[in-house]
Every structure is written in C-alpha cells, then in structure tokens.
Design a protein around this motif. Sequence first.
Motif, PDB file in Angstrom:
ATOM      1  N   UNK A  13      55.999  34.342 -34.337  1.00  0.00           N
ATOM      2  CA  UNK A  13      54.804  35.176 -34.486  1.00  0.00           C
ATOM      3  C   UNK A  13      53.704  34.781 -33.489  1.00  0.00           C
ATOM      4  N   UNK A  14      53.807  33.586 -32.911  1.00  0.00           N
ATOM      5  CA  UNK A  14      52.779  33.154 -31.947  1.00  0.00           C
ATOM      6  C   UNK A  14      53.240  33.371 -30.499  1.00  0.00           C
ATOM      7  N   UNK A  15      54.056  34.392 -30.284  1.00  0.00           N
ATOM      8  CA  UNK A  15      54.623  34.680 -28.963  1.00  0.00           C
ATOM      9  C   UNK A  15      53.592  35.287 -27.998  1.00  0.00           C
ATOM     10  N   UNK A  16      52.436  35.655 -28.502  1.00  0.00           N
ATOM     11  CA  UNK A  16      51.443  36.425 -27.726  1.00  0.00           C
ATOM     12  C   UNK A  16      51.141  35.907 -26.316  1.00  0.00           C
ATOM     13  N   UNK A  17      50.858  34.590 -26.137  1.00  0.00           N
ATOM     14  CA  UNK A  17      50.538  34.149 -24.772  1.00  0.00           C
ATOM     15  C   UNK A  17      51.666  34.458 -23.785  1.00  0.00           C
ATOM     16  N   UNK A  18      52.894  34.379 -24.247  1.00  0.00           N
ATOM     17  CA  UNK A  18      54.033  34.681 -23.361  1.00  0.00           C
ATOM     18  C   UNK A  18      54.141  36.178 -23.069  1.00  0.00           C
TER      19      UNK A  18
ATOM     20  N   UNK B 223      65.694  43.141  -8.171  1.00  0.00           N
ATOM     21  CA  UNK B 223      67.000  43.626  -8.624  1.00  0.00           C
ATOM     22  C   UNK B 223      67.390  43.143 -10.016  1.00  0.00           C
ATOM     23  N   UNK B 224      66.505  42.340 -10.657  1.00  0.00           N
ATOM     24  CA  UNK B 224      66.818  41.827 -11.999  1.00  0.00           C
ATOM     25  C   UNK B 224      65.983  42.586 -13.024  1.00  0.00           C
ATOM     26  N   UNK B 225      66.601  42.894 -14.153  1.00  0.00           N
ATOM     27  CA  UNK B 225      65.910  43.606 -15.215  1.00  0.00           C
ATOM     28  C   UNK B 225      65.358  42.605 -16.220  1.00  0.00           C
ATOM     29  N   UNK B 226      64.063  42.666 -16.458  1.00  0.00           N
ATOM     30  CA  UNK B 226      63.428  41.768 -17.425  1.00  0.00           C
ATOM     31  C   UNK B 226      62.959  42.600 -18.616  1.00  0.00           C
ATOM     32  N   UNK B 227      63.463  42.277 -19.801  1.00  0.00           N
ATOM     33  CA  UNK B 227      63.127  43.078 -20.976  1.00  0.00           C
ATOM     34  C   UNK B 227      62.084  42.380 -21.841  1.00  0.00           C
ATOM     35  N   UNK B 228      61.732  42.997 -22.941  1.00  0.00           N
ATOM     36  CA  UNK B 228      60.509  42.643 -23.675  1.00  0.00           C
ATOM     37  C   UNK B 228      60.687  41.679 -24.845  1.00  0.00           C
ATOM     38  N   UNK B 229      61.930  41.261 -25.117  1.00  0.00           N
ATOM     39  CA  UNK B 229      62.108  40.314 -26.225  1.00  0.00           C
ATOM     40  C   UNK B 229      62.313  38.926 -25.634  1.00  0.00           C
ATOM     41  N   UNK B 230      61.355  38.060 -25.924  1.00  0.00           N
ATOM     42  CA  UNK B 230      61.296  36.781 -25.219  1.00  0.00           C
ATOM     43  C   UNK B 230      61.848  35.643 -26.063  1.00  0.00           C
ATOM     44  N   UNK B 231      62.423  34.686 -25.363  1.00  0.00           N
ATOM     45  CA  UNK B 231      62.922  33.481 -26.005  1.00  0.00           C
ATOM     46  C   UNK B 231      61.830  32.419 -25.864  1.00  0.00           C
ATOM     47  N   UNK B 232      61.266  32.009 -26.996  1.00  0.00           N
ATOM     48  CA  UNK B 232      60.127  31.086 -26.969  1.00  0.00           C
ATOM     49  C   UNK B 232      60.505  29.718 -26.400  1.00  0.00           C
ATOM     50  N   UNK B 233      61.789  29.405 -26.365  1.00  0.00           N
ATOM     51  CA  UNK B 233      62.229  28.104 -25.842  1.00  0.00           C
ATOM     52  C   UNK B 233      62.189  28.093 -24.322  1.00  0.00           C
ATOM     53  N   UNK B 234      62.711  29.143 -23.715  1.00  0.00           N
ATOM     54  CA  UNK B 234      62.797  29.188 -22.252  1.00  0.00           C
ATOM     55  C   UNK B 234      61.598  29.896 -21.636  1.00  0.00           C
TER      56      UNK B 234
ATOM     57  N   UNK C 271      61.684  32.965 -21.068  1.00  0.00           N
ATOM     58  CA  UNK C 271      62.281  34.133 -20.398  1.00  0.00           C
ATOM     59  C   UNK C 271      62.793  35.143 -21.429  1.00  0.00           C
ATOM     60  N   UNK C 272      63.019  36.367 -20.982  1.00  0.00           N
ATOM     61  CA  UNK C 272      63.650  37.329 -21.883  1.00  0.00           C
ATOM     62  C   UNK C 272      64.932  36.739 -22.486  1.00  0.00           C
ATOM     63  N   UNK C 273      65.119  36.958 -23.774  1.00  0.00           N
ATOM     64  CA  UNK C 273      66.264  36.387 -24.485  1.00  0.00           C
ATOM     65  C   UNK C 273      67.552  36.833 -23.809  1.00  0.00           C
TER      66      UNK C 273
END
Length: 343
Positions: free
Chosen positions: A113-118, A251-262, A264-266
């Motif tokens: 739930x605290x993913x906001x800064x990312x 050329x890389x697709x970056x989507x909106x669901x993020x992995x809080x560990x990395x 980066x997009x999950x």
Amino acid sequence: MKAALILISFALLSACQPPTDEPVRGQAYLLGTALNIAIHDAGHDREILDTVFERVAVIEARMSTTEADYETTELLEVNRAAGERRVAVSPDTFEVLAAAREFSRLSNGAFDVTIWPLVRLWGIGSENAGVPGADRLEQTVALVDWQAMELGPGTSVFLPREGMGVDVGAIAKGYAADEAAAILREAGVAHALLDFGGNILVIGDKPDGTPWRIGVQRPDAERNQYLGIAEITDRTIVTSGTYERYFVEGGVRYHHILDAETGFPAENDLQQVTIIADSSMHADALSTATFVLGLEAGRELVESLPSVEAVFVTNGNRVHLSSGAAELFTLTDPDYTLVVQAN
Ligand code: AMP
Ligand code: MG
C-alpha cells in the motif's frame, strides 16, 4: 493526458432479454476509467445511477493520489504529511487503507500500500513516464514499507518518513464497485451488471434466471477479444495485467504493476491474473497481489482464502485454474491451453 484506454464492456449479455424490459444504463468517467452500470429489473429510473456515480466521485476525491487531477485529497495530504504528522481521514479512506494493509500482509508485501513513491518516480500513466536512474530507484525502494504505516488512533494515518506515500490504485476501484452495489441492492435492485473499467460485479443472476456470462479478456489483445467465459451470480471478477498502463522505452515495455523489492515492473511467468470473489475490493487487491507473487505463490494465496478463485495466464498462452475455478470458468479460445495441475 491519461493513458487509460476507452474501455468496452466484456459482459456477454444474453440476447433473450424481453425487448420491452430495456435495462437502465448509465456511464461515467471516474477512477481513471469508464464506469458502466446496467440495471436489468423493471421499476428503476436513472436517478439511482446518479446517486451511485456521485458516491464513486466522492470516493475518488478522497482517495486519488493523481496530482494532475487533484490539488489535494485525503491521501495526498497523508503523503505530504509523511515524516511530520498524522492526518485524520474519512472512515471510507481508513477502511480501504486497513484492507490494503491486510493484503500487504497476506501477500508478504507483494501488494504494498506504500508503493506511491515508486509509482510517482516511474510516472506510468503520466506524460513524464520513464525509466528512473539506479540511484533514485534505490532511494525510492527504501521508502516503500507497508509495515511502517501507522493506522489510528481513530481514523488517523501516519507515515513515519518523509517521502513515503500510500497509493490505493490497486484496490479502490474494487471498493467503489462494492459501495455502488450496496447502494443498488439497498434500492431493491436484484439484477444488475457493473463494469468499472473491466472490473465486473454482478448483482443477482440475469433476469431469465441464468448466471451472468462474463468474458475474460486475452492478455495480448485489445479489449474486444476474450479467452474464456466465467459464469457468475452475485459475484465479482477482476483482472490485473500489463496492457492497461505501460510505456515503451528503448524497445522495452514497462507496465504499471511494480515489484517493491526491485523497484521495477513485476516480472515473472504471468501475463494476467483474473480473480473471482464475493468482494470486489478483495478481488482487486488479490489480482494485483497475485500478479506480483507469480503463479505458484499466487495460487497458494488464493487457495488459502475462502470463496476466492483465480484464472492465471502464463507465457506461452497457458491457463491455470484455482481448485474451484473450473466450475465457473470455460476456456473458449483455441490459442490457449488449459494446464491441469497434478495433485
Ligand atoms: P491494478 O490495475 O488493480 O492491478 O492496480 C495497479 C495500480 O496499483 C498501479 O497503477 C499503481 O497505482 C498501484 N500499484 C502498482 N504496483 C503495486 C503494488 N506492488 N502494490 C500495490 N499497488 C500497486
Ligand atoms: Mg487491483
């Protein structure tokens, strides 16, 4: 400009509605998406739909963290007060944050739930979307920590470090659908279909007494092709995938669901997860959580919860069902293969 697409309902409405009983339909653009409601029993006028959309607008105005849309909201205030003071929020917002914290816990922080800064750093869905630098990314990942969020006393919220922030983008649409359904049920609606940007909630069964037939979209297609059909009564069906919000860089697709560990997009074998459940808020949170968790851990989480089912799509067009999903879901697209789990 919002990157959200114009969404088309996937509900496969029966052709056998009596022509005299036209459903009462309404549409609004809220929560960053198109909301469509169709009431299928007689005796209701459009007024009830206005009440529902007004309620959803209130939820949005309280919980949005999209600074391009709102100068301030309860959650923007919470985020701006991070490291300084607690902020009292409405019972609505508090309830969503408490549920979001519970799903953060259940998913071991895959849902956070605290993913906001990312989310803000990546800017996905905004004009400034781009891949952040490694240093910024590392600093920002360190600010994501659901366990640090303090709820209470009362309905107050406190984030202990400056730069922290909450984001309910993965759960609020579900909450809004549940609230909308509650208003309709209260008004005596017994057959209705709510489509909140592809999150579907059905009230009752169809007027002809059969279950609603809801198409589950193909992960690779625009929203007018489905891979199978779920038959549901008084339930909700919510999908998380990568096609909803993304940008392409180098050329890389970056989507909106993020992995809080990395940060980066999950990334795992999953292309899409569809959750079928009683509560749309739970389904919304779980579709996002399982999408980050991946097939194995995601399936485990779903199996641990009562009356929650899932349809997972992995690379290579493979479809995996939770133990009770086979009763609800039929694969119809020959491009996809059903993978039966060995017991
Ligand atoms: P959904 O479409 O329901 O899967 O939610 C995606 C939205 O949830 C994103 O646009 C972000 O606002 C937010 N989000 C992204 N990653 C996460 C995460 N790991 N946990 C919670 N919320 C997230
Ligand atoms: Mg979600």
